[in-house]
Design a protein around this motif. Structure first.
Motif, PDB file in Angstrom:
ATOM      1  N   VAL A   1       6.502 -14.379  54.273  1.00 34.84           N
ATOM      2  CA  VAL A   1       7.867 -14.674  54.609  1.00 34.84           C
ATOM      3  C   VAL A   1       8.987 -14.595  53.553  1.00 34.84           C
ATOM      4  N   THR A   2       9.923 -14.594  53.959  1.00 28.09           N
ATOM      5  CA  THR A   2      11.202 -14.963  52.861  1.00 28.09           C
ATOM      6  C   THR A   2      11.629 -16.254  53.021  1.00 28.09           C
ATOM      7  N   ASP A   3      12.415 -16.769  52.022  1.00 29.40           N
ATOM      8  CA  ASP A   3      13.099 -17.823  52.157  1.00 29.40           C
ATOM      9  C   ASP A   3      13.673 -18.177  53.315  1.00 29.40           C
ATOM     10  N   GLU A   4      14.640 -17.256  53.769  1.00 27.96           N
ATOM     11  CA  GLU A   4      15.173 -17.285  54.927  1.00 27.96           C
ATOM     12  C   GLU A   4      14.667 -17.719  56.221  1.00 27.96           C
ATOM     13  N   LEU A   5      13.264 -17.115  56.282  1.00 28.06           N
ATOM     14  CA  LEU A   5      12.488 -17.293  57.248  1.00 28.06           C
ATOM     15  C   LEU A   5      11.453 -18.800  57.360  1.00 28.06           C
ATOM     16  N   THR A   6      11.463 -19.359  56.124  1.00 25.29           N
ATOM     17  CA  THR A   6      10.513 -20.601  55.917  1.00 25.29           C
ATOM     18  C   THR A   6      11.014 -21.719  57.145  1.00 25.29           C
ATOM     19  N   SER A   7      12.246 -21.925  56.958  1.00 26.23           N
ATOM     20  CA  SER A   7      12.584 -23.080  57.958  1.00 26.23           C
ATOM     21  C   SER A   7      12.125 -22.666  59.326  1.00 26.23           C
ATOM     22  N   ARG A   8      12.265 -21.471  59.773  1.00 25.48           N
ATOM     23  CA  ARG A   8      11.876 -20.952  61.258  1.00 25.48           C
ATOM     24  C   ARG A   8      10.453 -21.290  61.209  1.00 25.48           C
TER      25      ARG A   8
ATOM     26  N   ALA B   1       7.415 -15.059  67.339  1.00 19.90           N
ATOM     27  CA  ALA B   1       8.321 -16.109  67.005  1.00 19.90           C
ATOM     28  C   ALA B   1       9.154 -16.631  65.844  1.00 19.90           C
ATOM     29  N   THR B   2       8.223 -16.344  64.660  1.00 17.89           N
ATOM     30  CA  THR B   2       8.630 -16.708  63.617  1.00 17.89           C
ATOM     31  C   THR B   2       9.221 -15.876  62.523  1.00 17.89           C
TER      32      THR B   2
END
Length: 222
Positions: free
Chosen positions: A201-208, A168-169
């Motif tokens: 994670v990467t920065d792009e995934l953090t908000s997810r 999911a993340t």
């Protein structure tokens, strides 16, 4: 929420000012009254001179009504003693201690008291711990592209498989902390109440990751 901060050095004063700016009531404890000048003339919270692990000093700071306590003085022993008093004597829900000795920090984490030992992101991480944010940054690799974050498993994910959370993340679990002990997860690992994950994670995934942890699983995420 009322927050008590022990230590009015660079970090403590920054945390106190930031907390007040976002609407929390704050009391700051320090042995040296001169240190309170770091708070600036606009600070409206309480300024208590005394020892952060002294019962009456803590009561004067409003510890009995506090939702969070930060021990950020220059002494490891004072920080951990006051953090334990805040949690064990007064039942403060969110307690965090700044620890300079990384070996000690590991021991205190196993006691259930989050600790911060590295300086650059101390203020941001302390604020996340104090305000109960469920996802907080632990480490970033030198190129800055990949980071490790600590995830507190929320109620909706209890009883679900870890692999469903990863799917999911988009994050990848590095290890799991359960009952204060770290362990490597497997494809069959089922999440339990109180679990904490360290995920890459990467920065792009953090908000997810933030979004998925806060909202819980949706249909099909088993």
């Amino acid at each position: 929420m009322h927050v008590v901060v022990m230590g009015c050095g660079r970090v403590g004063s920054a945390i106190a000012r930031r907390l007040e700016q976002i609407g929390h009531s704050v009391a700051v404890i320090d042995q040296d009254p001169a240190s309170f000048r770091r708070l600036g003339p606009d600070f409206g919270g309480r300024q208590i001179t005394g020892l952060g692990f002294d019962r009456q000093t803590l009561l004067d700071a409003g510890i009995d009504s506090a939702g969070a306590f930060a021990a950020v003085s220059s002494g490891d022993n004072s920080n951990i003693i006051s953090a334990r008093v805040a949690r064990e004597t007064f039942g403060v829900q969110h307690v965090v201690a700044r620890i300079y000795d990384s070996k000690r920090a590991e021991v205190y984490e196993r006691m259930g008291i989050p600790s911060v030992a590295t300086v650059p992101w101390t203020v941001n991480r302390l604020l996340r711990e104090l305000l109960s944010v469920k996802v907080s940054e632990l480490w970033r690799e030198p190129t800055g592209k990949v980071l490790l974050v600590r995830v507190t498993v929320t109620e909706g994910w209890v009883g679900r498989k870890l692999i469903a959370l990863e799917t999911a993340t988009g994050a990848r679990a590095a290890w799991l902390i359960r009952f204060g002990e770290a362990q490597l997860p497997t494809t069959t690992t089922v999440l339990q109440d109180g679990d904490q994950l360290v995920v890459a994670v990467t920065d792009e995934l953090t908000s997810r990751v933030h979004e998925v942890i806060e909202r819980g699983p949706q249909d099909g995420e088993h």
